[in-house]
Design a protein around this motif. Structure first.
Motif, PDB file in Angstrom:
ATOM      1  N   ASP A  22     144.961 140.759  80.122  1.00 24.20           N
ATOM      2  CA  ASP A  22     143.501 140.627  79.227  1.00 24.20           C
ATOM      3  C   ASP A  22     143.623 140.084  77.754  1.00 24.20           C
ATOM      4  O   ASP A  22     142.449 138.303  77.552  1.00 24.20           O
ATOM      5  N   ALA A  23     144.575 140.480  77.130  1.00 24.80           N
ATOM      6  CA  ALA A  23     144.625 140.209  75.917  1.00 24.80           C
ATOM      7  C   ALA A  23     145.460 138.456  75.755  1.00 24.80           C
ATOM      8  O   ALA A  23     144.899 137.680  75.241  1.00 24.80           O
ATOM      9  N   GLU A  28     145.259 133.004  75.603  1.00 26.82           N
ATOM     10  CA  GLU A  28     144.993 131.205  76.311  1.00 26.82           C
ATOM     11  C   GLU A  28     143.691 130.874  75.800  1.00 26.82           C
ATOM     12  O   GLU A  28     143.984 129.606  75.826  1.00 26.82           O
ATOM     13  N   SER A  29     142.330 131.535  76.125  1.00 32.88           N
ATOM     14  CA  SER A  29     141.147 130.656  76.412  1.00 32.88           C
ATOM     15  C   SER A  29     140.649 130.358  75.005  1.00 32.88           C
ATOM     16  O   SER A  29     139.631 130.258  75.177  1.00 32.88           O
ATOM     17  N   GLU A  33     136.175 137.563  73.894  1.00 34.21           N
ATOM     18  CA  GLU A  33     135.277 138.277  74.480  1.00 34.21           C
ATOM     19  C   GLU A  33     135.863 139.290  75.925  1.00 34.21           C
ATOM     20  O   GLU A  33     135.452 140.073  76.103  1.00 34.21           O
ATOM     21  N   LEU A  34     136.791 138.190  76.181  1.00 35.21           N
ATOM     22  CA  LEU A  34     136.783 138.493  77.688  1.00 35.21           C
ATOM     23  C   LEU A  34     138.051 140.117  77.028  1.00 35.21           C
ATOM     24  O   LEU A  34     138.701 140.773  77.972  1.00 35.21           O
ATOM     25  N   VAL A  35     138.635 140.640  76.220  1.00 34.85           N
ATOM     26  CA  VAL A  35     138.895 142.015  75.605  1.00 34.85           C
ATOM     27  C   VAL A  35     137.940 143.123  75.070  1.00 34.85           C
ATOM     28  O   VAL A  35     138.536 143.851  75.047  1.00 34.85           O
ATOM     29  N   TYR A  36     136.627 142.522  74.652  1.00 34.60           N
ATOM     30  CA  TYR A  36     135.997 143.558  74.045  1.00 34.60           C
ATOM     31  C   TYR A  36     135.532 144.641  75.043  1.00 34.60           C
ATOM     32  O   TYR A  36     135.242 145.680  75.518  1.00 34.60           O
ATOM     33  N   LYS A  56     145.257 130.987  64.683  1.00 35.00           N
ATOM     34  CA  LYS A  56     144.963 129.804  63.996  1.00 35.00           C
ATOM     35  C   LYS A  56     146.784 129.637  63.220  1.00 35.00           C
ATOM     36  O   LYS A  56     147.077 128.393  63.756  1.00 35.00           O
ATOM     37  N   TYR A  57     147.444 130.228  64.028  1.00 38.13           N
ATOM     38  CA  TYR A  57     148.916 129.809  64.104  1.00 38.13           C
ATOM     39  C   TYR A  57     149.435 130.085  65.555  1.00 38.13           C
ATOM     40  O   TYR A  57     150.811 129.639  65.853  1.00 38.13           O
ATOM     41  N   LYS A  58     148.853 129.556  66.397  1.00 35.92           N
ATOM     42  CA  LYS A  58     148.719 129.628  67.817  1.00 35.92           C
ATOM     43  C   LYS A  58     149.599 128.389  67.817  1.00 35.92           C
ATOM     44  O   LYS A  58     150.888 128.192  68.975  1.00 35.92           O
TER      45      LYS A  58
END
Length: 186
Positions: A22-23, A28-29, A33-36, A56-58
C-alpha cells in the motif's frame, strides 16, 4: 504455535506484505491516504509529513529518493507495529512471509476461502495424525523402561500442546463472543 497469532508470523514488515504494498501504491499515485488504514489518526501527521518530503525527491535525485522512500517505509511499518503492540525489528525481504500467510492473502484477493480452508485442514490433519501416531506407538511401551517412558511423555506433551495451541484461539473466540455460544439448559 500453528494458529496462535504471534509476532513471528507477522508479514506487515515484509516487502511483499500489505503495508509496504500500500505504501508503494501511495507513493506511485501521490495519495498518502492509502496508508492511513495501517496507522492511527494521531500518527497521520507524521506519516503525511514524511510522505511529502519523500515525494519532493521522486523525480529529482534518485539516490536521495531511495533513502527517503526506505525511511518512509520503515516509519510506516514501525508505527503500524506500535499500533499492534508489537516490536519493530526492521523491514524483511520479499519472500520471507510464511506460506500460510500468503495463502490467507490469496484467499482475500481471490475471494476464495474454501481453498484456504482445505489446505489448512489438510495441514492440521497431517500434523495431528503424525503426532498422534507417534504417541500411540509409544503408549504400549511406556512402562517398559524409564527411557521409553520419557520418550512417551515427550511425544504426549508435544501432541497435547499442539492440540491446545490449535484450540486456544477457538476457545478465546468463544469467550470473547458469548452471544455466539449455544447455551444448553439441563
Amino acid at each position: 504455535m500453528l494458529l496462535l497469532p504471534q509476532n513471528s508470523f507477522a508479514h506487515c514488515d515484509s516487502y511483499d506484505g500489505p503495508v509496504i504494498q500500500d505504501a508503494f501504491k501511495a507513493l506511485e499515485s501521490d495519495n498518502v491516504e492509502l496508508v492511513y488504514k495501517w496507522i492511527s489518526e494521531d500518527q497521520e501527521a507524521e506519516i503525511t509529513s514524511l510522505f511529502n518530503k519523500t515525494l519532493k525527491y521522486k523525480n529529482r535525485d534518485k539516490e536521495v529518493y531511495q533513502l527517503l522512500e526506505k525511511h518512509f517505509l520503515e516509519t510506516l511499518v514501525r508505527l503500524h507495529r506500535e499500533g499492534e503492540g508489537a516490536p519493530y525489528t526492521g523491514l524483511k525481504p520479499a519472500g520471507s512471509t510464511k506460506q500460510i500467510i500468503g495463502l490467507t492473502d490469496t484467499a482475500i484477493l481471490e475471494k476464495d476461502l474454501p481453498t484456504l480452508l482445505n489446505k489448512l485442514n489438510k495441514h492440521i490433519g497431517k500434523v495431528i495424525k503424525e503426532k498422534y501416531e507417534k504417541v500411540a506407538a509409544l503408549y504400549d511401551v511406556r512402562d517398559e523402561s524409564p527411557e521409553k517412558g520419557r520418550a512417551y511423555v515427550a511425544a504426549y506433551v508435544d501432541y497435547t500442546h499442539t492440540i491446545e495451541a490449535i484450540h486456544a484461539p477457538l476457545e478465546h473466540n468463544e469467550a470473547s463472543h458469548p452471544a455466539q455460544r449455544t447455551v444448553h439448559k439441563h
